[in-house]
Design an enzyme around this catalytic site. Structure first.
Site, PDB file in Angstrom:
ATOM      1  N   ASN A 258    -110.324  49.880   5.682  1.00 21.06           N
ATOM      2  CA  ASN A 258    -111.335  48.827   5.662  1.00 21.06           C
ATOM      3  C   ASN A 258    -111.851  48.511   4.263  1.00 21.06           C
ATOM      4  O   ASN A 258    -112.279  49.412   3.532  1.00 21.06           O
ATOM      5  CB  ASN A 258    -112.502  49.249   6.565  1.00 21.06           C
ATOM      6  CG  ASN A 258    -111.990  49.700   7.925  1.00 21.06           C
ATOM      7  OD1 ASN A 258    -111.452  48.908   8.675  1.00 21.06           O
ATOM      8  ND2 ASN A 258    -112.103  50.991   8.210  1.00 21.06           N
ATOM      9  N   ARG A 286    -114.120  58.220   9.967  1.00 22.72           N
ATOM     10  CA  ARG A 286    -114.373  57.135  10.925  1.00 22.72           C
ATOM     11  C   ARG A 286    -113.307  56.070  10.720  1.00 22.72           C
ATOM     12  O   ARG A 286    -112.964  55.744   9.591  1.00 22.72           O
ATOM     13  CB  ARG A 286    -115.750  56.505  10.653  1.00 22.72           C
ATOM     14  CG  ARG A 286    -116.879  57.466  10.892  1.00 22.72           C
ATOM     15  CD  ARG A 286    -118.231  56.794  10.792  1.00 22.72           C
ATOM     16  NE  ARG A 286    -118.593  56.495   9.417  1.00 22.72           N
ATOM     17  CZ  ARG A 286    -119.833  56.202   9.030  1.00 22.72           C
ATOM     18  NH1 ARG A 286    -120.800  56.146   9.913  1.00 22.72           N
ATOM     19  NH2 ARG A 286    -120.088  55.934   7.766  1.00 22.72           N
ATOM     20  N   CYS A 287    -112.842  55.504  11.810  1.00 19.79           N
ATOM     21  CA  CYS A 287    -111.808  54.465  11.663  1.00 19.79           C
ATOM     22  C   CYS A 287    -112.387  53.226  11.003  1.00 19.79           C
ATOM     23  O   CYS A 287    -111.645  52.405  10.483  1.00 19.79           O
ATOM     24  CB  CYS A 287    -111.150  54.150  13.004  1.00 19.79           C
ATOM     25  SG  CYS A 287    -112.320  53.868  14.312  1.00 19.79           S
ATOM     26  N   THR A 288    -113.717  53.105  10.982  1.00 18.92           N
ATOM     27  CA  THR A 288    -114.355  51.952  10.334  1.00 18.92           C
ATOM     28  C   THR A 288    -114.855  52.276   8.923  1.00 18.92           C
ATOM     29  O   THR A 288    -115.573  51.470   8.319  1.00 18.92           O
ATOM     30  CB  THR A 288    -115.547  51.474  11.180  1.00 18.92           C
ATOM     31  OG1 THR A 288    -116.347  52.623  11.495  1.00 18.92           O
ATOM     32  CG2 THR A 288    -115.109  50.787  12.465  1.00 18.92           C
TER      33      THR A 288
END
Ligand code: ADP
Length: 483
Positions: A258, A286-288
């Site tokens: 991101n 976190r994937c974000t």
């Protein structure tokens, strides 16, 4: 094995009963690897098959349960989870390694999600449309998808299971739930809470253990109607391949890379805080997470200096020690992966600030936050997901280049911009290739009543969360009625 104070031995929950199986796996605290949180049953393929069978048997009754019954169970469970936030937050921090405030916040979020979807059970409205033919009425209603496999990762041990299981149950599906190997504790508490809140036997079945060992039962069985998965790209693709021959419905949430754009006109304090929280909150796992910081030339040096100073001031320690700002990396394998990416970044020409191992009283997987400066978009650290406290900085000339670099990725989960320009923020919101766009807030940190999901390699299938969750967990039925 010596189990520490407060530790537990937990079985699978199949057909409402505790089922032990033959093998147990220790759940190890990443802040102190001598601390065993508990022993958790390790499922065989036969256990997984029994869970699928129980979910199938429970489906007819639950699919026709009243919305009130479903709503009451979810609401009761949500209230209990919130009431136990301190205890469950402590367990979560102990088994996963995020800080106590982060863990407690996640537990409360899980409770809110359960209650939200309890409400949604009562709002499963259909449509009535006049037919194009005389004397006919057309209705469109939503029916349960069926038996759903819920497969979850270790980084949000209670919130991600809650946001998959709650809508599944709200819309009348039955569930086989396989949490990540590293965090069975929070998963067990969630499943047990729902059981005690009044779920009929077999509606939610918990099997713990290795995805590689039992995954094909949970994803390849013709009795499974849907699979909702969050985890790595590789596993997601494997699941899709296994499920496709049976035409099983699949929802995948996978990686991110991101971007956070910082423009010259940004408030420096806001930019540093947004980057710090977005990149290193929850140990960057976190994937974000904001893993690519794309910074225009006029603010670059000031931003890097201020962010480096802020990172150095962060206290990395036991997740459950008061004042800890960043807990440990989740396990030795992930730590090795983080360090591998830092070495590769150096080999490819970047300079690493921070990123040293940190020694603490207990033996844990502690790594200082790392910033890789002097990178460009082609470097490995800017292409592959690290999933640790590692962010890189890409210096660019202007907004146009920043936008192009932000979109130069195979992923598209979350993106952000820090700017005081309404024009730049508006343009970025419109042209970012991500599923979620943040202006002057971190790329990580979302609401639960609105859709969550990405584009390209980040996600597959309908959106999760909020009212949009209904799309995956129901099938439409169109009926033509002549009176
Ligand atoms: P991570 O461990 O980095 O979160 P994974 O994709 O390896 O990502 O794991 C996410 C979840 O998928 C875990 O619950 C894991 O057990 C499960 N899993 C791993 N391999 C498979 C597989 N082949 N089939 C089904 N589930 C799997």
């Amino acid at each position: 094995m010596n189990l520490s104070t407060g530790s537990a031995r937990r079985s699978h929950i199949i057909g409402g009963k505790d089922v032990s199986g033959d093998a147990w796996t220790p759940n190890i605290n990443p802040s102190d690897t001598s601390d065993v949180v508990g022993e958790y049953a390790h499922a065989s393929e036969a256990d997984a098959a029994a869970a699928v069978e129980a979910a199938c048997a429970a489906l007819p009754r639950w699919a026709l349960a009243t919305p009130q019954e479903r709503a009451d169970v979810l609401d009761r469970a949500g209230s209990e989870v919130i009431a136990r936030a301190d205890e469950l937050g402590d367990l979560l921090a102990r088994e996963e390694g995020k800080t106590l405030p982060e863990a407690r916040g996640e537990v409360i979020r899980a409770g809110q999600i359960l209650k939200f979807h309890g409400g949604q059970a009562l709002r499963n409205a259909g449509e009535i449309i006049d037919s194009v033919r005389p004397g006919l009425e057309v209705t469109v209603t939503r029916e349960p998808l069926g038996v759903v496999s819920v497969i979850t990762p270790w980084n949000f041990p209670i919130a991600i299971p809650a946001w998959k299981i709650a809508p599944a149950l709200a819309y009348g599906n039955t569930v086989v739930f396989k949490p990540a190997e590293l965090v069975p504790g929070s998963a067990w508490e969630l499943a047990d809470t729902l059981r005690r809140a009044g779920l009929p036997e077999g509606v939610l079945n918990l099997v713990m253990g290795s995805g590689r060992e039992i995954g094909s039962v949970l994803t390849g069985s013709p009795d499974i109607d849907g699979i909702t998965f969050t985890g790595s790209v590789l596993t997601g693709e494997r699941i899709l391949q296994t499920a496709t021959p049976q035409r099983t419905r699949v929802q995948l949430e996978m990686g991110g890379k991101n971007p956070l754009v910082v423009l010259d006109d940004a408030d420096l304090d806001i930019a540093v805080d947004v980057a710090l929280q977005g990149a290193f909150g929850s140990t960057g796992q976190r994937c974000t997470a904001s893993s690519r910081l794309i910074v225009t030339r006029g603010i670059h040096d000031r931003f890097v200096a201020a962010l480096s100073a802020a990172m150095r001031g962060w206290r990395v320690d036991d997740a459950r020690t008061e004042g800890t700002q960043m807990g440990p990396v989740v396990d030795a394998t992930q730590l090795a992966q983080d360090e591998h990416y830092l070495r590769t970044a150096t080999t490819e020409g970047g300079q690493v600030i921070g990123g040293e191992r940190v020694e603490r009283a207990a033996s844990g997987h502690f790594l200082a936050p790392a910033l890789v400066v002097g990178t460009d978009s082609s470097m490995t650290v800017n292409r592959e997901e690290v999933f640790g406290p590692v962010a890189s900085v890409i210096e660019v000339d202007d907004y146009d280049e920043a936008l192009a670099v932000a979109n130069d990725t195979e992923f598209g989960l979350s993106s952000g911009i820090v700017t005081s320009s309404l024009a730049a923020a508006t343009h970025f919101r419109r042209h970012s290739g991500a599923g979620m766009v943040m202006v002057n807030v971190p790329t990580a940190g979302v609401d639960y009543h609105v859709p969550f999901g990405g584009r390209r390699a980040s996600s597959f299938g309908p959106r999760e969360q909020g009212t949009y969750a209904r799309e995956f967990f129901t099938v439409a039925k169109t009926a033509y009625v002549k009176a």
